[in-house]
Design a protein around this motif. Structure first.
Motif, PDB file in Angstrom:
ATOM      1  N   PHE A  36       0.829  -1.201   0.000  1.00  0.00           N
ATOM      2  CA  PHE A  36       0.000   0.000   0.000  1.00  0.00           C
ATOM      3  C   PHE A  36       0.868   1.257   0.000  1.00  0.00           C
ATOM      4  N   THR A  37       0.480   2.224  -0.815  1.00  0.00           N
ATOM      5  CA  THR A  37       1.181   3.499  -0.907  1.00  0.00           C
ATOM      6  C   THR A  37       0.261   4.624  -0.460  1.00  0.00           C
ATOM      7  N   LYS A  38       0.715   5.432   0.480  1.00  0.00           N
ATOM      8  CA  LYS A  38      -0.085   6.542   0.992  1.00  0.00           C
ATOM      9  C   LYS A  38      -0.139   7.691  -0.007  1.00  0.00           C
ATOM     10  N   GLN A  39      -1.096   8.583   0.219  1.00  0.00           N
ATOM     11  CA  GLN A  39      -1.254   9.815  -0.556  1.00  0.00           C
ATOM     12  C   GLN A  39      -1.410   9.548  -2.045  1.00  0.00           C
ATOM     13  N   THR A  40      -2.166   8.499  -2.364  1.00  0.00           N
ATOM     14  CA  THR A  40      -2.474   8.180  -3.752  1.00  0.00           C
ATOM     15  C   THR A  40      -3.983   7.965  -3.871  1.00  0.00           C
ATOM     16  N   TYR A  41      -4.423   7.697  -5.097  1.00  0.00           N
ATOM     17  CA  TYR A  41      -5.850   7.454  -5.325  1.00  0.00           C
ATOM     18  C   TYR A  41      -6.321   6.123  -4.752  1.00  0.00           C
ATOM     19  N   VAL A  60      -7.174   4.005   6.915  1.00  0.00           N
ATOM     20  CA  VAL A  60      -6.880   2.569   6.960  1.00  0.00           C
ATOM     21  C   VAL A  60      -6.232   2.239   8.296  1.00  0.00           C
ATOM     22  N   GLU A  61      -6.391   0.984   8.694  1.00  0.00           N
ATOM     23  CA  GLU A  61      -5.815   0.558   9.969  1.00  0.00           C
ATOM     24  C   GLU A  61      -4.295   0.529   9.885  1.00  0.00           C
ATOM     25  N   CYS A  70      -4.294  -5.819  -0.739  1.00  0.00           N
ATOM     26  CA  CYS A  70      -5.434  -6.727  -0.647  1.00  0.00           C
ATOM     27  C   CYS A  70      -5.779  -7.079   0.801  1.00  0.00           C
ATOM     28  N   ASP A  71      -4.818  -6.895   1.712  1.00  0.00           N
ATOM     29  CA  ASP A  71      -5.035  -7.215   3.122  1.00  0.00           C
ATOM     30  C   ASP A  71      -5.321  -5.979   3.966  1.00  0.00           C
ATOM     31  N   LEU A  72      -5.333  -4.826   3.346  1.00  0.00           N
ATOM     32  CA  LEU A  72      -5.460  -3.569   4.087  1.00  0.00           C
ATOM     33  C   LEU A  72      -6.897  -3.348   4.548  1.00  0.00           C
TER      34      LEU A  72
END
Length: 211
Positions: A36-41, A60-61, A70-72
């Protein structure tokens, strides 16, 4: 169109450019096994409100530093669903097609979904139904396990212009927006902006934007 396949990240109420790829490519791969990458769409969308463009972010947690998208899991520590929906209503309740499409989207701000990837995908299915398209979507089974001929566009569509990659296959012409008298035309907002302002013409509008 001649385009065969493209690889995209997941996206929350994605921008028009992102949706255009589902009309342009025969096969769309959704990346499920990237970190997962923050500050994206992936977990944010941008709408046009009375004060200009407004970012809505799905919290998100927090967990380990690297988490597979997929696990976020979505966090409900704050009542973000209510905040997002109120912002959408405030921005678009005077748009021509809001009252016709409101019922399609409000359930996503009432029901609690566990995983971000699944949440985004469910919203996308509703968007496809409104546009009356049935794209061929596949999910990756491992990181980078797609055809070599597939165009990698995971990082190309980005909310920060400096990080976005120039896309010669997308050029957006203006359409009527709620606050265009105040700000002029604001391009490539959330697909919600196009749907609420253009309704049944949204599909043909998107076709105008692809090259």
């Amino acid at each position: 169109m001649d385009n065969q396949a493209i690889l995209l990240s997941t996206a929350y109420l994605p921008p028009i450019q992102y949706i255009s790829k589902f009309l342009s490519y025969n096969t769309i791969w959704l990346e499920a096994f990237e970190n997962f990458t923050k500050q994206t769409y992936r977990n944010r969308t941008i709408i046009l409100g009375a004060n200009g463009p407004e970012s809505l972010v799905v919290p998100v947690e927090k967990g380990r530093s690297k988490q597979l998208v997929c696990d976020l899991k979505i966090s409900y520590d704050t009542n973000w669903q209510h905040i997002h929906w109120q912002a959408i209503v405030s921005a678009y309740n005077s748009s021509p097609f809001f009252e016709f499409l409101e019922a399609d989207f409000i359930p996503f701000f009432q029901k609690k979904y566990e995983y971000l990837f699944d949440y985004n995908l469910q919203i996308m299915q509703v968007i496809f139904e409104i546009l009356e398209i049935k794209p061929n979507i596949k999910q990756t089974l491992d990181f980078e396990q797609v055809e070599e001929s597939c165009l990698n566009f995971r990082e190309a569509i980005h909310p920060k212009p400096k990080k976005a990659i120039i896309d010669p296959n997308f050029k957006q012409n203006p359409y009527s927006q709620v606050f265009d008298d105040k700000f002029g035309f604001t391009p490539n907002l959330s697909i919600l902006d196009l749907l609420f302002n253009c309704g049944s013409e949204s599909y043909s509008k998107i076709l105008e934007y692809v090259r």
